[in-house]
Design a protein around this motif. Structure first.
Motif, PDB file in Angstrom:
ATOM      1  N   TYR A   1      61.211  76.377  30.363  1.00  7.97           N
ATOM      2  CA  TYR A   1      60.370  75.597  29.465  1.00  7.97           C
ATOM      3  C   TYR A   1      58.961  75.487  30.022  1.00  7.97           C
TER       4      TYR A   1
ATOM      5  N   THR B   1      55.374  72.866  29.326  1.00  6.58           N
ATOM      6  CA  THR B   1      54.775  71.744  28.610  1.00  6.58           C
ATOM      7  C   THR B   1      53.272  71.979  28.504  1.00  6.58           C
TER       8      THR B   1
ATOM      9  N   ALA C   1      56.197  70.948  24.117  1.00  5.90           N
ATOM     10  CA  ALA C   1      57.089  71.680  25.020  1.00  5.90           C
ATOM     11  C   ALA C   1      57.745  72.807  24.241  1.00  5.90           C
TER      12      ALA C   1
ATOM     13  N   ILE D   1      61.013  75.358  24.754  1.00  2.72           N
ATOM     14  CA  ILE D   1      62.219  75.610  25.545  1.00  2.72           C
ATOM     15  C   ILE D   1      62.860  76.898  25.060  1.00  2.72           C
TER      16      ILE D   1
ATOM     17  N   THR E   1      60.602  74.288  19.822  1.00  2.80           N
ATOM     18  CA  THR E   1      59.289  73.675  20.041  1.00  2.80           C
ATOM     19  C   THR E   1      59.371  72.189  19.728  1.00  2.80           C
TER      20      THR E   1
ATOM     21  N   MET F   1      57.079  64.863  27.869  1.00  2.00           N
ATOM     22  CA  MET F   1      57.735  66.104  27.471  1.00  2.00           C
ATOM     23  C   MET F   1      58.837  66.495  28.448  1.00  2.00           C
ATOM     24  N   ARG F   2      58.744  66.062  29.692  1.00  2.00           N
ATOM     25  CA  ARG F   2      59.850  66.286  30.625  1.00  2.00           C
ATOM     26  C   ARG F   2      61.091  65.555  30.135  1.00  2.00           C
TER      27      ARG F   2
ATOM     28  N   VAL G   1      62.461  67.404  26.987  1.00  2.00           N
ATOM     29  CA  VAL G   1      63.210  68.591  27.414  1.00  2.00           C
ATOM     30  C   VAL G   1      64.529  68.163  28.054  1.00  2.00           C
TER      31      VAL G   1
ATOM     32  N   VAL H   1      67.292  67.428  25.593  1.00  2.00           N
ATOM     33  CA  VAL H   1      67.984  68.633  25.124  1.00  2.00           C
ATOM     34  C   VAL H   1      69.002  69.081  26.170  1.00  2.00           C
TER      35      VAL H   1
ATOM     36  N   THR I   1      67.792  68.773  33.501  1.00  2.00           N
ATOM     37  CA  THR I   1      67.201  70.056  33.115  1.00  2.00           C
ATOM     38  C   THR I   1      67.519  71.147  34.134  1.00  2.00           C
TER      39      THR I   1
ATOM     40  N   THR J   1      69.918  74.397  33.303  1.00  4.32           N
ATOM     41  CA  THR J   1      69.395  75.739  33.555  1.00  4.32           C
ATOM     42  C   THR J   1      70.355  76.542  34.426  1.00  4.32           C
TER      43      THR J   1
END
Length: 388
Positions: A3, A5, A16, A18, A73, A138-139, A142, A145, A356, A360
């Protein structure tokens, strides 16, 4: 999953993008907005939290409430931007407007001065705008999600404060991750021991009266983690190292530890290592979890326990001394805005960042074009590990 930002503190919006989220993941703006609201809460927050009420807009990658496998987005509008239209205009403006809210006086502890030197700015606002902790919005988006994905495979993430400006918070024994999350979410200061709530709030009030700020220590705990995430074969594949990088990349975070952490340097090996057990029901487990769920840079099946230390917010209403970059004259540092503490919000950010990194890593290890494919792969692996 990866991702990026983008956006400035007083710009029009934060963004952001992703990539790598499996198709078929249920995802709504309401779910993300709940996490954004958590970030904006917490005792000790200042004026910006009264201006903004962060709401996310999903503009790509989701259809009919489910991810499509393409880039997602996320946008969050900065409501405060309406007061900064000339100051933050993306088009060229006349010299008079360029002088509006121009910053030549760097604040100690911020990116102002070093950023100005590095990028050759004569207006340090350029440093301030992007380096602001507003980016952590935005962290968290993300991370929401990522947490939605982790929930689907039985991984729980929770954060709470264990030390508040030097006041250590006693933690009741044998709390599950779900119980820690519930207690922390019910607390205005993100602690799991309600008996200390009023004492710490009074301390924060006094710090504010003094024109000072405090930091503290956040603990993030992750349960249900599959064995074997990460690897020992290369330094940059060790998962604890990746998490450590993620944590210290958060604004104002200056250190990280796992399990007993730095205390391990004061103990004997027999007091630190986690003895290995085996049972037919559970397979391999550990008697203790002093190493915080890691051995050799890999998860060992125990809960991940990671702590990050946040320094006090550097902007003080009792300003420190600095030097003007144009005149080289000393002065008392300016105050853009400040809070006595942002530690509860930082706990939410750290939770998002750890989630996150884990999401990942999971997507890298398991086949994951589609959510059902990922869930099947994770379950097959869990069955294999249990029968090892």
């Amino acid at each position: 999953m990866r991702y990026l930002t983008a956006g400035e503190s007083h710009g029009s919006c934060l963004t952001a993008i992703i990539e790598g989220v499996p198709a078929g993941l249920p995802l709504t703006t309401d779910y993300i907005n709940l996490e954004l609201k958590r970030r904006q809460g917490g005792y000790g927050r200042g004026a910006r939290m009264k201006i903004e009420s962060d709401k996310v807009e999903i503009t790509s990658g989701v259809r009919h409430g489910r991810t499509m496998g393409g880039p997602i987005t996320l946008n969050v509008i900065n409501l405060d931007h309406q007061k900064w239209l000339d100051i933050m205009n993306v088009a060229d403006v006349d010299d008079q407007k360029k002088e509006l809210r121009k910053i030549t006086r760097p604040r100690p502890g911020h990116a102002d001065l070093v950023g100005g030197m590095k990028y050759r700015f004569d207006d340090l606002r350029n440093s301030l705008e992007r380096s602001s902790a507003r980016e952590t919005t935005m962290r968290v988006a993300v991370g929401a999600v990522a947490k939605r994905l982790l929930e689907e495979i039985g991984v729980e993430v929770a954060s709470h404060i264990v030390s508040f400006g030097g006041i250590d918070v006693e933690i009741p024994e044998n709390l599950t991750v779900a119980e820690i999350k519930k207690r922390a979410c019910q607390s205005e200061i993100l602690i799991v021991n309600p008996e200390r709530e009023e004492e710490i709030k009074s301390y924060i009030d006094q710090i504010k009266k003094d024109g000072d700020t405090i930091g503290g220590i956040v603990e993030t705990i992750v349960g249900g983690v599959p064995v074997g995430l990460g690897s020992y074969v290369q330094w940059d594949r060790k998962l604890d190292a990746k998490i450590a990088q993620g944590v210290v990349s958060i604004n104002a975070f200056k250190g990280v530890e796992f399990g007993v952490g730095f205390e391990a340097g004061r103990l004997k090996g027999s007091q630190v290592m986690d003895e290995i057990l085996w049972s037919k029901e559970d397979g391999f487990t550990r008697r203790t979890n002093n190493l915080g769920g890691f051995e050799g840079g890999m998860t060992n099946g125990e809960p991940i326990i990671v702590r990050g230390v946040m320094k006090p917010i550097p902007t003080l209403y009792k300003p420190l001394m600095s030097v003007d970059i144009e005149t080289h004259e000393p002065y008392k540092a300016t105050v853009e805005r400040s809070d006595p503490t942002a530690l509860p919000a930082a706990g939410v950010v750290m939770e998002a960042v750890v989630a996150t990194v884990l999401a990942t890593e999971i997507l890298e290890k398991f086949s994951s074009d589609n959510l059902d494919e990922l869930k099947e792969a994770v379950q097959q692996y869990r069955d294999y590990v249990k029968g090892f």
